[in-house]
Design an enzyme around this catalytic site. Structure first.
Site, PDB file in Angstrom:
ATOM      1  CE1 TYR A  78     -16.140 -54.874 -89.473  1.00 50.17           C
ATOM      2  CE2 TYR A  78     -17.220 -53.060 -88.330  1.00 50.17           C
ATOM      3  CZ  TYR A  78     -16.237 -53.519 -89.190  1.00 50.17           C
ATOM      4  OH  TYR A  78     -15.359 -52.636 -89.755  1.00 50.17           O
ATOM      5  CG  PHE A 130      11.639 -52.872 -79.706  1.00 54.37           C
ATOM      6  CD1 PHE A 130      12.425 -53.960 -79.363  1.00 54.37           C
ATOM      7  CD2 PHE A 130      10.578 -53.070 -80.573  1.00 54.37           C
ATOM      8  CE1 PHE A 130      12.146 -55.226 -79.879  1.00 54.37           C
ATOM      9  CE2 PHE A 130      10.294 -54.328 -81.085  1.00 54.37           C
ATOM     10  CZ  PHE A 130      11.070 -55.412 -80.728  1.00 54.37           C
ATOM     11  CB  THR A 131      13.325 -53.070 -84.355  1.00 53.36           C
ATOM     12  OG1 THR A 131      12.412 -53.995 -83.757  1.00 53.36           O
ATOM     13  CG2 THR A 131      14.748 -53.566 -84.124  1.00 53.36           C
ATOM     14  CG  ASP A 221       7.142 -51.230 -75.447  1.00 57.68           C
ATOM     15  OD1 ASP A 221       6.381 -52.167 -75.138  1.00 57.68           O
ATOM     16  OD2 ASP A 221       7.857 -51.251 -76.461  1.00 57.68           O
ATOM     17  CE  LYS A 264       6.963 -59.559 -78.723  1.00 62.23           C
ATOM     18  NZ  LYS A 264       7.382 -58.181 -78.804  1.00 62.23           N
ATOM     19  NE  ARG A 388      16.430 -57.783 -81.406  1.00 68.53           N
ATOM     20  CZ  ARG A 388      15.700 -57.561 -82.497  1.00 68.53           C
ATOM     21  NH1 ARG A 388      16.272 -57.247 -83.639  1.00 68.53           N
ATOM     22  NH2 ARG A 388      14.396 -57.655 -82.473  1.00 68.53           N
ATOM     23  CG  PHE A 454      16.166 -57.112 -87.871  1.00 66.94           C
ATOM     24  CD1 PHE A 454      15.887 -55.756 -87.796  1.00 66.94           C
ATOM     25  CD2 PHE A 454      15.273 -58.008 -87.315  1.00 66.94           C
ATOM     26  CE1 PHE A 454      14.733 -55.306 -87.173  1.00 66.94           C
ATOM     27  CE2 PHE A 454      14.116 -57.571 -86.682  1.00 66.94           C
ATOM     28  CZ  PHE A 454      13.852 -56.209 -86.611  1.00 66.94           C
TER      29      PHE A 454
HETATM   30  C1  LIG Z   1       7.643 -57.137 -79.767  1.00 70.64           C
HETATM   31  C2  LIG Z   1       7.818 -55.782 -79.258  1.00 70.64           C
HETATM   32  C3  LIG Z   1       7.143 -54.692 -79.826  1.00 70.64           C
HETATM   33  C4  LIG Z   1       6.313 -54.806 -81.081  1.00 70.64           C
HETATM   34  O1  LIG Z   1       5.240 -55.662 -80.934  1.00 70.64           O
HETATM   35  P1  LIG Z   1       4.701 -56.596 -82.128  1.00 70.64           P
HETATM   36  O2  LIG Z   1       3.558 -57.301 -81.509  1.00 70.64           O
HETATM   37  O3  LIG Z   1       5.811 -57.492 -82.550  1.00 70.64           O
HETATM   38  O4  LIG Z   1       4.275 -55.692 -83.250  1.00 70.64           O
HETATM   39  C5  LIG Z   1       7.313 -53.455 -79.231  1.00 70.64           C
HETATM   40  N1  LIG Z   1       8.116 -53.288 -78.163  1.00 70.64           N
HETATM   41  C6  LIG Z   1       8.787 -54.306 -77.611  1.00 70.64           C
HETATM   42  C7  LIG Z   1       9.649 -54.063 -76.438  1.00 70.64           C
HETATM   43  C8  LIG Z   1       8.672 -55.581 -78.137  1.00 70.64           C
HETATM   44  O5  LIG Z   1       9.373 -56.586 -77.598  1.00 70.64           O
END
Ligand SMILES: *Cc1c(COP(=O)(O)O)cnc(C)c1O
Length: 464
Positions: A78, A130-131, A221, A264, A388, A454
């Site tokens: 933990y 970004f969303t 980011d 990613k 998109r 979306f």
């Molecule tokens: C996917 C993504 C996020 C968010 O990450 P999650 O792991 O899906 O929560 C933030 N910024 C960018 C540019 C992304 O492509």
């Protein structure tokens, strides 16, 4: 006969396949039924009904045998798991930030960062929204302001660094409202919503110099920073001979911290982190992570997940890997262009974006042409893509639909998953759908969620 000069030097994937997962194409009738059931939203399809899945590159990577081995040696304590310390050391080595706060995925890190750094009423300028990032900025009381370069809005512009920040736009905001009204600058690498377009090192450096002179923090980011590093290496003068890890470290050195979706670039199926230099900010974020994610030494990940992510980070910066990753995207884009289909240029790092305003010029944006096209692509060949455009953009503060400049369908390449033959099939399906574009109409939204619509919105074809 001397033919050696004309023989091309192709790249090949720097891996071979050790385990396979079977996929198959269900019948046309079954696809119609599945899409109707999903309300014409590809997020609502069952993956078992999908043949080639290009919905997203998020969490869809194939892990290496070394990563799977790391899963087996995870330490599931933990508190104070060895894998936390291994990940911390790896992030410090490749991203260069001092403090690591693990989270369950990228938006977990965005939540912590936004809550720690944004005071209600402040602005958060960024190079395109970004969303989930924008959601958390707004949720914390901030207002996102787009400061990306104008070239980003022209899908046919061949400008090599369409992710760049327009410093004049930032300066204007600072001059109007004062530096203290800016929470921080949110800098995305390989800007997703612009088509996977990189930021140049020159631009990052200039942004950093300006922000440091005004005492404004720059938060990265870093979700696709490795892909951005590859583009800098092949496109920016002076970086040809630098290694990917050197370029990545230099990018990070101009910023004060980063949020990361490990799903990613880091080649794992789940995970993320916040990494920052400031001691006080780190303390604040650690205070929050235990409330929202988990203890500060796992933050929503299992020990094995952290271990696999540490290995994934090391694999992600290998030149052969990142070259194959980006060049595979280029391969698909070129095949599609060869069929005469308009795509966003230059080709992006993680996805090919179809320019739907050109493909369906007769469908008005409030009939969601990109959403329609994504549905048609599924009907044609069981291929799953993502809208998109107007659906993703959502509504503004007054509740009005936002109609973005770019109305796109995104074909996103999972890392190390598909071969070139899969991509040949995809390009042919895209061409076949385009061949009947003239007859195509739009969609009507019949269910609309309040946030990030979306993901779960439902639609019906306009023709009834
Ligand atoms: C996917 C993504 C996020 C968010 O990450 P999650 O792991 O899906 O929560 C933030 N910024 C960018 C540019 C992304 O492509």
């Amino acid at each position: 006969m001397k033919i050696s000069d004309s023989i091309p030097h192709s790249w090949a994937e720097p891996w071979k396949i050790k385990a396979v997962e079977h996929i198959s194409l269900i019948s046309q009738e079954e696809r119609v039924e599945a899409l109707t059931e999903a309300g014409w939203n590809t997020f609502l399809l069952r993956s078992q009904d999908v043949y080639i899945d290009l919905l997203t590159d998020s969490g869809t990577a194939a892990m290496s045998d070394v990563q799977w081995a790391a899963m087996m040696t995870g330490d599931e304590a933990y508190a104070g798991s060895k894998d936390y310390y291994y990940l911390e050391q790896t992030v410090q080595e490749y991203y260069g930030f001092k403090h690591l706060i693990p989270t369950h995925q990228g938006r977990g890190a965005e939540h912590l960062l936004s809550q720690c750094m944004i005071r209600p009423g402040q602005y958060v300028p960024g190079n395109m929204y970004f969303t989930t990032t924008k959601f958390h900025q707004t949720y914390a009381g901030g207002t996102f302001v787009d400061i990306i370069t104008d070239e980003a809005f022209d899908p046919q512009s061949d400008f090599p660094f369409k992710g760049n920040v327009d410093l004049a736009k930032l300066q204007k905001l600072v001059d109007e409202h004062g530096a203290e009204s800016i929470a921080y600058v949110s800098l995305e690498t390989n800007v997703n919503m612009a088509g996977g377009q990189p930021v140049s090192m020159e631009n990052i450096k200039a942004l950093s110099e300006y922000c440091r002179s005004k005492k404004i923090a720059v938060m990265l980011d870093a979700t696709r920073a490795v892909e951005n590093a590859y583009f800098i290496k092949i496109r920016e003068k002076g970086y040809e001979d630098k290694s990917i890890p050197e370029i990545l470290l230099e990018i990070c050195s101009y910023t004060d911290g980063c949020t990361m979706s490990g799903k990613k670039d880091c080649l794992v199926n789940i995970g993320g982190f916040l990494a920052i230099n400031d001691d006080l900010l780190a303390e604040k974020a650690r205070g929050l992570v235990v409330c929202f994610e988990g203890l500060h030494t796992y933050g929503g990940m299992a020990g094995r997940d952290m271990n696999a992510m540490a290995v994934g980070i090391q694999e992600s910066v290998e030149y052969d890997y990142i070259r194959a990753r980006v060049e595979q995207t280029r391969y698909l884009a070129q095949r599609i262009v060869d069929f005469g289909v308009p795509v966003v240029r230059p080709f992006g790092g993680h996805a090919v974006y179809l320019d739907i305003k050109q493909i369906l010029p007769h469908v008005p944006q409030d009939h969601f042409p990109a959403q329609r096209f994504a549905g048609e692509l599924y009907l044609e060949g069981g291929i799953r893509a993502m809208e998109r455009g107007a659906v993703s953009a959502g509504r503004d503060g007054e509740g009005k639909n936002i109609f973005p400049e770019l109305e796109l369908v995104r074909l996103t390449l999972p890392r190390r998953v598909y071969t070139q033959s899969h991509l040949d099939v995809v390009s042919e399906c895209v061409a076949r759908v385009c061949a009947r574009a003239k007859e195509m109409r739009g969609l009507r939204m019949i269910f609309e969620p309040q946030e990030l619509r979306f993901f779960q919105a439902r639609f019906e074809p306009q023709e009834g």
